[in-house]
Structures are given as structure tokens and as C-alpha cells.
Scaffold this motif. Structure first.
Motif, PDB file in Angstrom:
ATOM      1  N   UNK A 123      23.917-102.071 118.799  1.00 42.56           N
ATOM      2  CA  UNK A 123      25.333-101.781 118.715  1.00 42.56           C
ATOM      3  C   UNK A 123      25.538-100.417 119.354  1.00 42.56           C
ATOM      4  N   UNK A 124      26.663-100.189 119.999  1.00 43.76           N
ATOM      5  CA  UNK A 124      26.875 -98.899 120.671  1.00 43.76           C
ATOM      6  C   UNK A 124      26.712 -97.697 119.739  1.00 43.76           C
ATOM      7  N   UNK A 125      27.058 -97.849 118.476  1.00 41.06           N
ATOM      8  CA  UNK A 125      26.977 -96.723 117.545  1.00 41.06           C
ATOM      9  C   UNK A 125      25.573 -96.506 116.975  1.00 41.06           C
ATOM     10  N   UNK A 126      24.654 -97.429 117.222  1.00 37.97           N
ATOM     11  CA  UNK A 126      23.290 -97.319 116.705  1.00 37.97           C
ATOM     12  C   UNK A 126      22.410 -96.699 117.776  1.00 37.97           C
ATOM     13  N   UNK A 127      22.173 -95.390 117.661  1.00 38.69           N
ATOM     14  CA  UNK A 127      21.456 -94.671 118.715  1.00 38.69           C
ATOM     15  C   UNK A 127      20.124 -94.087 118.246  1.00 38.69           C
ATOM     16  N   UNK A 128      19.711 -94.390 117.030  1.00 42.29           N
ATOM     17  CA  UNK A 128      18.437 -93.898 116.510  1.00 42.29           C
ATOM     18  C   UNK A 128      17.367 -94.936 116.846  1.00 42.29           C
ATOM     19  N   UNK A 129      16.308 -94.456 117.516  1.00 43.33           N
ATOM     20  CA  UNK A 129      15.250 -95.363 117.983  1.00 43.33           C
ATOM     21  C   UNK A 129      14.124 -95.448 116.960  1.00 43.33           C
ATOM     22  N   UNK A 130      13.844 -96.662 116.471  1.00 48.85           N
ATOM     23  CA  UNK A 130      12.718 -96.896 115.565  1.00 48.85           C
ATOM     24  C   UNK A 130      11.543 -97.409 116.377  1.00 48.85           C
ATOM     25  N   UNK A 131      10.536 -96.533 116.544  1.00 52.81           N
ATOM     26  CA  UNK A 131       9.414 -96.812 117.429  1.00 52.81           C
ATOM     27  C   UNK A 131       8.113 -96.823 116.642  1.00 52.81           C
ATOM     28  N   UNK A 140       7.995 -94.547 113.344  1.00 62.36           N
ATOM     29  CA  UNK A 140       8.692 -93.271 113.511  1.00 62.36           C
ATOM     30  C   UNK A 140      10.068 -93.515 114.103  1.00 62.36           C
ATOM     31  N   UNK A 141      11.041 -92.704 113.668  1.00 64.07           N
ATOM     32  CA  UNK A 141      12.350 -92.804 114.292  1.00 64.07           C
ATOM     33  C   UNK A 141      12.652 -91.527 115.058  1.00 64.07           C
ATOM     34  N   UNK A 142      13.399 -91.694 116.152  1.00 63.43           N
ATOM     35  CA  UNK A 142      13.726 -90.596 117.060  1.00 63.43           C
ATOM     36  C   UNK A 142      15.239 -90.445 117.132  1.00 63.43           C
ATOM     37  N   UNK A 143      15.685 -89.214 116.974  1.00 66.92           N
ATOM     38  CA  UNK A 143      17.112 -88.905 117.067  1.00 66.92           C
ATOM     39  C   UNK A 143      17.436 -88.397 118.468  1.00 66.92           C
ATOM     40  N   UNK A 176      10.689 -89.669 110.187  1.00 70.31           N
ATOM     41  CA  UNK A 176      11.192 -88.916 111.333  1.00 70.31           C
ATOM     42  C   UNK A 176      10.022 -88.485 112.207  1.00 70.31           C
ATOM     43  N   UNK A 177      10.141 -88.659 113.534  1.00 68.88           N
ATOM     44  CA  UNK A 177       9.093 -88.268 114.483  1.00 68.88           C
ATOM     45  C   UNK A 177       8.928 -86.760 114.477  1.00 68.88           C
ATOM     46  N   UNK A 178       7.701 -86.250 114.702  1.00 64.13           N
ATOM     47  CA  UNK A 178       7.474 -84.802 114.653  1.00 64.13           C
ATOM     48  C   UNK A 178       8.159 -84.036 115.777  1.00 64.13           C
ATOM     49  N   UNK A 179       8.412 -84.681 116.925  1.00 68.77           N
ATOM     50  CA  UNK A 179       9.029 -83.934 118.039  1.00 68.77           C
ATOM     51  C   UNK A 179      10.305 -84.596 118.478  1.00 68.77           C
TER      52      UNK A 179
END
Length: 179
Positions: A123-131, A140-143, A176-179
Motif C-alpha cells: 500500500x502506498x502508506x506502508x513504507x517500512x521494509x520487513x527484511x 529486521x525492519x528498516x525505516x 529494528x535494523x541496527x543501521x
């Protein structure tokens, strides 16, 4: 064992009906000839043609020609050429099937080893990447703005996903990803 070919002269031919009669060279009874027995001939028969044929006796006692050819007239395909052509088609089909199977296996194998060509549906509003980390297997998720955010590719086929909020990612067991 090769078939015995008889030889004779075409003495009657009804082109509109596609049949006629051969007078055998050995002087025996006339032999019925149908156009369908001349499958490889490059032209239709004419009166006076010399015809080579196999004989078949019907239950009624009548004799007919099979596998006939007109002497001196080129054949489009001889019986042995037909078999070769069929074998060639079969070999082509088998080769194609083998290549298709190899291609499908390669595609399936490459999908299981690398990221999918479909990298994301979100969805356009979902911008957090779960990798999922390749090295550790950690989720890990990336903001946006984080160091690895732009280079992170999401592969839905591998269980990776997009999140709309940080709390959604945490609630699903992602850190949350460390970097």
C-alpha cells in the motif's frame, strides 16, 4: 523383409473419380488402383503410366494395388523418408520437451536461491521494509532514512513484507535494523 512390387501399365483412369485399372506385366487379371495409394506422387496418374505396386487380394477375390508409385515420376516423400521425417519430428519434440523442462527447473531453482523478480506489493502508506537477514536469518525492519533502507529489497516469496507502522512490525516479531 521388403515387399514384392508388381509392375503394370495403367489402362483405365477416371480422374474425376480417382481410380483406374492396371494391366499387370505378368498377364494376370487387372488390378484396381485408387488415388489414395499414390500418396507420394508429384502428379496424378495418366493412361499408359507404368505403375509399381503391392497387391492385396480382397475377400471377394478382387485384387487391388497398395503402396503404388508411378515409374519415372518423382515422389514427394518415399516411405522411408516419411519414417525419417516422423522420427525427426519426434526427436524435435523430445528435444523441445527436454529444453522446456531444463528451463522450468532453472527458473524454479533460481527463484529458490535468489530474490524473486516480483519484489513488492504494498500500500502506498506502508513504507517500512520487513527484511530477513541473509547472514543471521533475523527478521529486521528498516525505516526510511536508515543507512540500508534504499539497498534493501523485499522478496515476498521469501517471507519478507511491508509494514505500515513500527508497532505493526514489532507485533509481528520483527526487530529494528541496527543501521
Amino acid at each position: 523383409m521388403k515387399p514384392v512390387l508388381s509392375k503394370g501399365k495403367l489402362i483405365t483412369w477416371k480422374d474425376d473419380k480417382g481410380f483406374g485399372f492396371i494391366k499387370p506385366d505378368d498377364g494376370s487379371k487387372e488390378v484396381f488402383l485408387h488415388i489414395s495409394t499414390l500418396k507420394g506422387a508429384s502428379r496424378r496418374p495418366k493412361l499408359g503410366d507404368i505403375v509399381l505396386y503391392e497387391q492385396v487380394a480382397e475377400v471377394s477375390g478382387k485384387v487391388r494395388a497398395t503402396r503404388a508409385l508411378i515409374q519415372g515420376v518423382a515422389s514427394r516423400t518415399l516411405p522411408t523418408q516419411r519414417r525419417t521425417k516422423r522420427r525427426g519430428l519426434l526427436e524435435t519434440f523430445v528435444s523441445f520437451a527436454i529444453l522446456a523442462a531444463i528451463a522450468l527447473f532453472t527458473i524454479d531453482f533460481s527463484r529458490s536461491r535468489s530474490s524473486s523478480s516480483i519484489t513488492s506489493f504494498k500500500k502506498p502508506e506502508c513504507i517500512i521494509k520487513g527484511n530477513i537477514s541473509i547472514k543471521t536469518g533475523n527478521k529486521l525492519y528498516h525505516l526510511p532514512g536508515m543507512e540500508d533502507y534504499e539497498s534493501t529489497v523485499i522478496d515476498l516469496a521469501q517471507g519478507e513484507m511491508w509494514f505500515c507502522t513500527e508497532s505493526e512490525a514489532i507485533a509481528n516479531g520483527w526487530r529494528k535494523a541496527p543501521r
